[in-house]
Design an enzyme around this catalytic site. Sequence first.
Site, mmCIF file in Angstrom:
data_model
loop_
_atom_site.group_PDB
_atom_site.id
_atom_site.type_symbol
_atom_site.label_atom_id
_atom_site.label_comp_id
_atom_site.label_asym_id
_atom_site.label_seq_id
_atom_site.Cartn_x
_atom_site.Cartn_y
_atom_site.Cartn_z
ATOM 1 N N HIS A 1 13.259 7.917 12.060
ATOM 2 C CA HIS A 1 12.337 7.818 13.308
ATOM 3 C C HIS A 1 12.715 8.816 14.352
ATOM 4 C CE1 HIS A 1 10.252 4.525 10.879
ATOM 5 N NE2 HIS A 1 11.578 4.088 10.800
ATOM 6 N N PRO B 1 17.099 -2.728 23.915
ATOM 7 C CA PRO B 1 18.494 -2.236 24.449
ATOM 8 C C PRO B 1 18.489 -2.620 26.096
ATOM 9 C CG PRO B 1 17.560 -0.395 23.194
ATOM 10 C CD PRO B 1 16.601 -1.587 23.310
ATOM 11 N N GLU B 2 19.640 -3.353 26.473
ATOM 12 C CA GLU B 2 20.173 -3.615 27.676
ATOM 13 C C GLU B 2 21.294 -3.014 28.199
ATOM 14 O OE1 GLU B 2 19.981 -8.073 28.051
ATOM 15 O OE2 GLU B 2 18.775 -8.285 26.649
ATOM 16 N N LYS C 1 18.915 0.064 32.730
ATOM 17 C CA LYS C 1 18.750 0.192 31.305
ATOM 18 C C LYS C 1 18.086 1.671 31.161
ATOM 19 C CE LYS C 1 16.624 -4.415 30.772
ATOM 20 N NZ LYS C 1 15.549 -5.178 30.420
ATOM 21 N N ARG D 1 9.572 2.197 17.331
ATOM 22 C CA ARG D 1 8.178 1.624 17.487
ATOM 23 C C ARG D 1 7.710 2.409 18.786
ATOM 24 N NH1 ARG D 1 8.692 -4.804 18.546
ATOM 25 N NH2 ARG D 1 6.170 -4.384 18.680
ATOM 26 N N ARG E 1 8.815 -14.607 29.222
ATOM 27 C CA ARG E 1 9.679 -14.574 28.207
ATOM 28 C C ARG E 1 10.314 -15.801 27.597
ATOM 29 N NH1 ARG E 1 11.978 -9.452 29.255
ATOM 30 N NH2 ARG E 1 12.601 -9.459 27.081
#
Length: 264
Positions: A93, A2-3, A59, A112, A249
Amino acid sequence: MPELPDVETFKRYIDSTSLHQRIDDVDVRNAYVLKGVSGRELARRLKGRRFESSRRHGKHLFVRAEEELWLRLHFGITGWLQYFKDERNAPQHARVVFVFEKNHRLAFDDQRKFGQIGLVKDVDEFLKKRDLGPDALDVDLAQFKNILAKHRGAVKSILLNQKLIAGIGNIYADEILFRVRIHPATQTSALKEKAVAKLFRAARYILKEAIAAKADDRMPKSWLLRHRGKGGKCPRCGRELKSAKIGGRTAWFCAHCQKRASGS
């Protein structure tokens, strides 16, 4: 991961679903995502309060729970939110579930478990301690020019540096650079003033358009985002997209449309 557009979407989701309801319970189903607070303390300090407002910076998302107490949410790689009533509709989750009066619930789901939930008293002090730069949508052109003039390196690495500009991540950095036809490895020192201004306008445009689309698959087919990945084709010229490691990256770009030049 998520950005800024995703987190802004989460902010608006909380604003429309979860404010001004008494918190009856906090169900911590996996304490791994808690940072600096235990499950028992999180529940003790939030029970009986109401989420009153929210604030996003980069973020990070902060939700005020009356006076000087803010819930801090960071979504890591797979974090997201779901508001529901029937437990049968709980996301698979769910790590922490905030239970409101009348049994409505807000789940922090994170497959995760790289996300974070914590409590802070002062948001500005937290941002200062984390050494985070200004939010990408709060930076004006003069600030943006100053940041690029003072910091050398690949332009993509500068866009990703949260200590300089908060909120832009890997995907949207690629999208911004694709829009202005700048190769992600281009050095900031090679960018002329006109190119920097174009880059600034592109960043604002891409972020705002992504927010308007709620950061989902409704983004235009002309964007890189829907084509990036192995075997992807450039939506502009049709050539196969390339990838490279820049600042640790993976960058996706079109080697034909994004020349590694001066950016003039």
